[in-house]
Design a protein around this motif. Structure first.
Motif, PDB file in Angstrom:
ATOM      1  N   PHE A 193      65.484   3.822  17.829  1.00 31.28           N
ATOM      2  CA  PHE A 193      65.146   2.441  17.460  1.00 31.28           C
ATOM      3  C   PHE A 193      65.793   1.412  18.394  1.00 31.28           C
ATOM      4  O   PHE A 193      65.129   0.540  18.918  1.00 31.28           O
ATOM      5  CB  PHE A 193      65.556   2.180  16.007  1.00 31.28           C
ATOM      6  N   GLY A 194      67.095   1.504  18.589  1.00 29.88           N
ATOM      7  CA  GLY A 194      67.797   0.556  19.452  1.00 29.88           C
ATOM      8  C   GLY A 194      69.288   0.686  19.223  1.00 29.88           C
ATOM      9  O   GLY A 194      69.723   1.247  18.218  1.00 29.88           O
ATOM     10  N   PRO A 195      70.095   0.171  20.145  1.00 26.36           N
ATOM     11  CA  PRO A 195      71.540   0.415  20.083  1.00 26.36           C
ATOM     12  C   PRO A 195      72.250  -0.389  18.993  1.00 26.36           C
ATOM     13  O   PRO A 195      71.826  -1.481  18.618  1.00 26.36           O
ATOM     14  CB  PRO A 195      72.025  -0.012  21.465  1.00 26.36           C
ATOM     15  N   TYR A 196      73.348   0.182  18.519  1.00 30.93           N
ATOM     16  CA  TYR A 196      74.274  -0.522  17.619  1.00 30.93           C
ATOM     17  C   TYR A 196      75.133  -1.439  18.490  1.00 30.93           C
ATOM     18  O   TYR A 196      75.818  -0.946  19.397  1.00 30.93           O
ATOM     19  CB  TYR A 196      75.120   0.525  16.895  1.00 30.93           C
ATOM     20  N   PRO A 197      75.126  -2.742  18.236  1.00 30.56           N
ATOM     21  CA  PRO A 197      75.718  -3.660  19.210  1.00 30.56           C
ATOM     22  C   PRO A 197      77.162  -4.080  18.934  1.00 30.56           C
ATOM     23  O   PRO A 197      77.729  -4.831  19.721  1.00 30.56           O
ATOM     24  CB  PRO A 197      74.805  -4.885  19.085  1.00 30.56           C
ATOM     25  N   TYR A 198      77.743  -3.641  17.823  1.00 30.47           N
ATOM     26  CA  TYR A 198      79.085  -4.119  17.475  1.00 30.47           C
ATOM     27  C   TYR A 198      80.134  -3.147  18.030  1.00 30.47           C
ATOM     28  O   TYR A 198      79.854  -1.958  18.195  1.00 30.47           O
ATOM     29  CB  TYR A 198      79.235  -4.228  15.959  1.00 30.47           C
ATOM     30  N   PRO A 199      81.353  -3.640  18.264  1.00 36.02           N
ATOM     31  CA  PRO A 199      82.359  -2.755  18.881  1.00 36.02           C
ATOM     32  C   PRO A 199      82.906  -1.703  17.929  1.00 36.02           C
ATOM     33  O   PRO A 199      83.443  -0.702  18.371  1.00 36.02           O
ATOM     34  CB  PRO A 199      83.466  -3.726  19.309  1.00 36.02           C
ATOM     35  N   GLN A 200      82.812  -1.942  16.621  1.00 38.72           N
ATOM     36  CA  GLN A 200      83.463  -1.037  15.670  1.00 38.72           C
ATOM     37  C   GLN A 200      82.564  -0.758  14.480  1.00 38.72           C
ATOM     38  O   GLN A 200      81.756  -1.594  14.073  1.00 38.72           O
ATOM     39  CB  GLN A 200      84.778  -1.663  15.187  1.00 38.72           C
ATOM     40  N   LEU A 201      82.740   0.424  13.926  1.00 36.87           N
ATOM     41  CA  LEU A 201      82.084   0.777  12.674  1.00 36.87           C
ATOM     42  C   LEU A 201      83.131   1.444  11.792  1.00 36.87           C
ATOM     43  O   LEU A 201      83.788   2.403  12.220  1.00 36.87           O
ATOM     44  CB  LEU A 201      80.906   1.718  12.940  1.00 36.87           C
ATOM     45  N   THR A 202      83.308   0.907  10.597  1.00 38.92           N
ATOM     46  CA  THR A 202      84.373   1.384   9.718  1.00 38.92           C
ATOM     47  C   THR A 202      83.779   2.200   8.575  1.00 38.92           C
ATOM     48  O   THR A 202      82.837   1.749   7.905  1.00 38.92           O
ATOM     49  CB  THR A 202      85.177   0.193   9.159  1.00 38.92           C
ATOM     50  N   ILE A 203      84.339   3.392   8.384  1.00 42.50           N
ATOM     51  CA  ILE A 203      83.851   4.322   7.364  1.00 42.50           C
ATOM     52  C   ILE A 203      84.907   4.377   6.263  1.00 42.50           C
ATOM     53  O   ILE A 203      86.068   4.692   6.539  1.00 42.50           O
ATOM     54  CB  ILE A 203      83.674   5.730   7.964  1.00 42.50           C
ATOM     55  N   PHE A 236      61.812  -2.532  15.529  1.00 40.75           N
ATOM     56  CA  PHE A 236      63.260  -2.772  15.546  1.00 40.75           C
ATOM     57  C   PHE A 236      63.615  -3.834  16.589  1.00 40.75           C
ATOM     58  O   PHE A 236      64.347  -4.785  16.314  1.00 40.75           O
ATOM     59  CB  PHE A 236      64.001  -1.461  15.847  1.00 40.75           C
ATOM     60  N   THR A 237      63.075  -3.661  17.786  1.00 38.16           N
ATOM     61  CA  THR A 237      63.408  -4.581  18.875  1.00 38.16           C
ATOM     62  C   THR A 237      62.937  -5.992  18.553  1.00 38.16           C
ATOM     63  O   THR A 237      63.630  -6.975  18.796  1.00 38.16           O
ATOM     64  CB  THR A 237      62.736  -4.088  20.176  1.00 38.16           C
ATOM     65  N   GLN A 238      61.758  -6.064  17.968  1.00 40.06           N
ATOM     66  CA  GLN A 238      61.175  -7.363  17.652  1.00 40.06           C
ATOM     67  C   GLN A 238      61.956  -8.085  16.551  1.00 40.06           C
ATOM     68  O   GLN A 238      62.070  -9.303  16.566  1.00 40.06           O
ATOM     69  CB  GLN A 238      59.733  -7.117  17.203  1.00 40.06           C
ATOM     70  N   TRP A 239      62.491  -7.344  15.605  1.00 34.61           N
ATOM     71  CA  TRP A 239      63.092  -7.950  14.423  1.00 34.61           C
ATOM     72  C   TRP A 239      64.596  -7.760  14.306  1.00 34.61           C
ATOM     73  O   TRP A 239      65.181  -8.057  13.267  1.00 34.61           O
ATOM     74  CB  TRP A 239      62.376  -7.439  13.171  1.00 34.61           C
ATOM     75  N   ARG A 240      65.221  -7.250  15.360  1.00 33.36           N
ATOM     76  CA  ARG A 240      66.678  -7.159  15.405  1.00 33.36           C
ATOM     77  C   ARG A 240      67.231  -8.574  15.249  1.00 33.36           C
ATOM     78  O   ARG A 240      66.795  -9.501  15.925  1.00 33.36           O
ATOM     79  CB  ARG A 240      67.029  -6.572  16.776  1.00 33.36           C
ATOM     80  N   PHE A 241      68.147  -8.769  14.361  1.00 30.53           N
ATOM     81  CA  PHE A 241      68.701 -10.082  14.015  1.00 30.53           C
ATOM     82  C   PHE A 241      67.654 -11.003  13.401  1.00 30.53           C
ATOM     83  O   PHE A 241      67.809 -12.219  13.416  1.00 30.53           O
ATOM     84  CB  PHE A 241      69.355 -10.767  15.221  1.00 30.53           C
ATOM     85  N   GLY A 242      66.590 -10.429  12.885  1.00 33.36           N
ATOM     86  CA  GLY A 242      65.567 -11.232  12.236  1.00 33.36           C
ATOM     87  C   GLY A 242      65.372 -10.801  10.791  1.00 33.36           C
ATOM     88  O   GLY A 242      66.053  -9.898  10.290  1.00 33.36           O
TER      89      GLY A 242
END
Ligand code: ZN
Length: 719
Positions: free
Chosen positions: A366-376, A541-547
């Motif tokens: 779909f597309g990359p995860y853009p944040y530096p961290q992911l907390t589990i 995904f690309t079209q609606w990322r942050f949408g």
């Protein structure tokens, strides 16, 4: 959300029971609102009547399918994160003795819409847990789990706004708004519901203009409910601050809080300072900026993140922290931070590898995860916090005994990590269109699961879930188990999917939101091929990322991305409760025999004939038993090893096939490749002429004996 079966707390047991009943996959969806009016199953108002006509079949220029610019990816967005619409600067302190949070938030709101904002909407979600009059609790009592919607006062949670004022452009205090704050109930007119508030503004905020306000509040942390609250000294704090509603093209799109649906908010920057006792571990949305002890027993943890639409956090003295870095060619690095319960030590690899699998596959598809961290977050036993997504943070869920070869904790971990894409980045309206995040995510999670954590054997659990029983003869499959086919079969007529999700019938909302969507998407995958569906989903995904897409935007992307008008199918699965069921009605194969009278030549008097040819006449009738229409293949096999395969458009009530061939038919099957996963009765899809009953019986008897033997061996451990 992905509902894991919570262990029952003595208090709030009715709430946890209500959640336990939907124990397969994230329980979003909509419980029936409480008013006594009938809830319709009408499609979303204003949506086009025909999906075929609403969406183009050919590839179209890049751009949103609707005309609502505030819902669209913004052309002027800088690389990285989108321009903020609603940003929050928050100071909050936890008093663990009283289970109370006091906070102050400075909110910056830039009107992204096409109309002025004459008023504000504030969500006060925790008031859903203040008393049994709330729409959340009244609906929770309807879901058929036996919950009665009771609530003991000591377990209740609430939020009270203590100050609300505008901030002038120079930073000085502006007009006080607190006196005008009022609760509203636009969705169910339940006057007892206090989860949504409105306040009129002294001056409208025009499109593009920015408003600043300050809100102070006090809240009581509830005992674990809806994956938030406290148990002992374990806190999970979600949907916890007065939050603005989402502002859409025509104004506020804010709804009350309902039991089976989630949230909708605008993207912005969060800068949050959380004060908790010294030595307690904090996990939160974003990354930690600083940690400052006050010298009096408390420490302030500051977390910040741009480009997110919510902020959740957890604190407990018990967490053990682990870190690992996700790297994969072509995708950005992500720091993975795991807060694990000490008794789950040794399971960190399973959490990290499942998270990495989601980041990798969703990232590639779909597309990359853009944040530096992911907390589990691995929630404490019995808290019921598990299986829920928040931006850049999620709760997984595991057990002390988690056998290899099962998908716990991998399934829930992939699911919640996957929500970073379908929810975190593509932010659909979770109260109205819950299937757009939960359904797409169930489909995607299942696809990852089938590639990564295999084999995956069924596990039954006993003694309150403590003791796992792995059935090594029963491997779970993506097509049926992960997609929830059994659940869908029982509820295929539950609700039209186009109904706003919070109005779905509570007893079947999971099937409509999660399972049906996963099944129809997987059916499309098998019908079109992944090589055609994947680019279409990537395009969406690309079209609606942050949408903030709506259903027709997804359908438009599917049509454009596949280059095919899929309206004939989307219309059925989205706007109707049509069920699909194709069956072999008749199969016969007899020697070709001709009887009667017939002239030998044209001028002759007919004479009796009775002759048998060498071959066989095979007669096959395939029926469409459901109201759903789908093109299906039909395969007939013959005794000489040959076979015939045909495509039927599936539209008529029945279709006759006849063949005169040298060999007798032995079997016939409709949809032999099982493309149509929505078929609710698979057992009628095939018929055989050579009774194979004894063979099948022997096979199943053997399987059964192996299973019993396995069971006895495992039981021997207990002796
Ligand atoms: Zn979910």
């Amino acid at each position: 959300m992905r509902a894991v079966v919570p262990s029952l707390s003595p208090s709030l047991r009715t709430l946890t029971l209500a959640m336990a009943v939907v124990s397969l996959v994230c329980a979003a969806g909509g419980r029936l609102p409480t008013p006594l009016r009938a809830q319709s199953t009408a499609p979303t108002p204003g949506a086009p009547a025909s999906l075929s006509s609403a969406v183009p079949a050919q590839a179209e220029p890049e751009g949103p399918a609707t005309a609502a610019p505030q819902d669209s990816p913004r052309a002027d967005a800088p690389p990285g994160f989108p321009p903020p619409v609603a940003s929050y600067d928050i100071d909050a302190a936890l008093d663990p003795a009283a289970h109370r949070i006091t906070g102050r938030a400075r909110i910056t709101f830039t009107n992204p819409g096409q109309v002025p904002a004459y008023s504000l909407r504030l969500h006060l979600y925790w008031n859903a847990f203040s008393d049994t009059g709330s729409s959340w609790l009244r609906q929770a009592a309807l879901d058929g789990s036996g919950a009665d919607g009771t609530l003991e006062a000591r377990d209740a949670g609430w939020q009270q706004v203590t100050a609300l004022r505008l901030i002038n452009a120079d930073g000085s205090p502006g007009p006080d708004l607190l006196g005008g704050l009022r609760f509203i109930q636009p969705d169910d007119q339940n006057a007892d519901d206090r989860t949504l508030a409105a306040v009129d503004l002294p001056a409208a905020v025009a499109p593009g203009e920015t408003l600043r306000l300050e809100v102070e509040w006090t809240s009581q942390v509830p005992r674990t409910v809806s994956r938030t609250g406290v148990r002992g000294r374990d806190y999970f704090i979600a949907h916890w601050f007065p939050r603005l509603g989402r502002f859409g093209a025509a104004g506020w799109e804010a709804r009350q809080f309902f039991a089976n649906t989630e949230f909708a908010a605008d993207f912005g920057r969060y800068d949050v300072r959380l004060t908790v006792p010294d030595g307690w571990v904090v996990g939160a949305t974003g990354t930690e900026v600083s940690r400052t002890p006050d010298g009096r027993g408390a420490t302030t943890h500051r977390y910040a993140q741009e480009g997110v639409h919510d902020f959740a956090w957890t604190t407990s003295p018990h967490y053990v922290e682990h870190r690992r870095t996700f790297t994969h060619a072509g995708l950005p690095r992500v720091e993975m931070r795991l807060l694990l319960q000490p008794e789950h030590s040794g399971q960190e690899d399973r959490h990290f590898s499942a998270t990495a699998a989601a980041l990798r596959h969703y990232g590639e598809w779909f597309g990359p995860y853009p944040y530096p961290q992911l907390t589990i977050i691995d929630p404490a036993w019995g808290t019921g916090f598990g299986g829920m997504e928040y931006p850049t943070l999620f709760t997984a869920g595991t057990r002390w005994l988690a056998p290899r070869g099962t998908s716990e904790p991998e399934g829930v971990t992939v699911h919640e990590a996957g929500h970073q894409f379908w929810f975190g980045l593509v932010s659909s309206h979770e109260t109205d269109d819950a299937w757009m995040d939960e359904g797409l995510n169930t489909f995607s999670e299942a696809r990852v699961g089938s590639l990564t954590h295999q084999p995956d054997y069924r596990v039954e659990r006993f003694f309150g879930g403590f003791l796992p029983w792995q059935l090594r003869d029963v491997a779970l499959s993506r097509a049926t188990d992960y997609n929830g086919l059994d659940g869908y079969r029982r509820a295929g007529r539950g609700d039209i999917q186009a109904t706003p999700s919070f109005r779905y019938w509570p007893g079947t909302h999971v099937a409509t939101t999660y399972f049906k969507t996963a099944l129809w998407l997987h059916t499309l995958e098998r019908h079109l091929g992944w090589e055609r569906l994947q680019p279409a989903m990537q395009r969406y995904f690309t079209q609606w990322r942050f949408g903030h897409p709506r259903p027709t935007d997804f359908f438009a992307a599917l049509n454009a991305g596949t280059g095919e008008d899929l309206g004939w199918f989307l219309q059925q699965v989205y706007r109707t409760t049509a069920v699909f069921d194709y069956a072999i009605d008749t199969l016969g194969s007899e020697p070709v025999r001709t009887q009667g009278v017939r002239p030998a030549r044209l001028a002759d008097v007919p004479v009796a004939i009775d002759r048998t040819a060498d071959g066989y006449r095979t007669t096959l009738v395939v029926r469409r038993l459901g109201d759903g229409v789908f093109p299906v293949d039909v395969r007939v096999r013959f005794a000489d090893g040959s076979e015939v395969r045909e495509r039927w458009d599936g539209r008529g009530a029945w279709q006759l096939f006849q063949y005169d061939r040298p060999a007798r038919a032995v079997s016939a099957e409709v949809d032999p490749d099982r493309v149509l996963l929505l078929d609710v009765a698979r057992t009628n899809n095939s018929r055989t002429l050579d009774p194979r009953g004894p063979t099948a019986a022997t096979h199943w008897a053997r399987q059964w004996m192996v299973w019993v033997q396995d069971l006895l061996l495992q039981m021997a451990v207990l002796v």
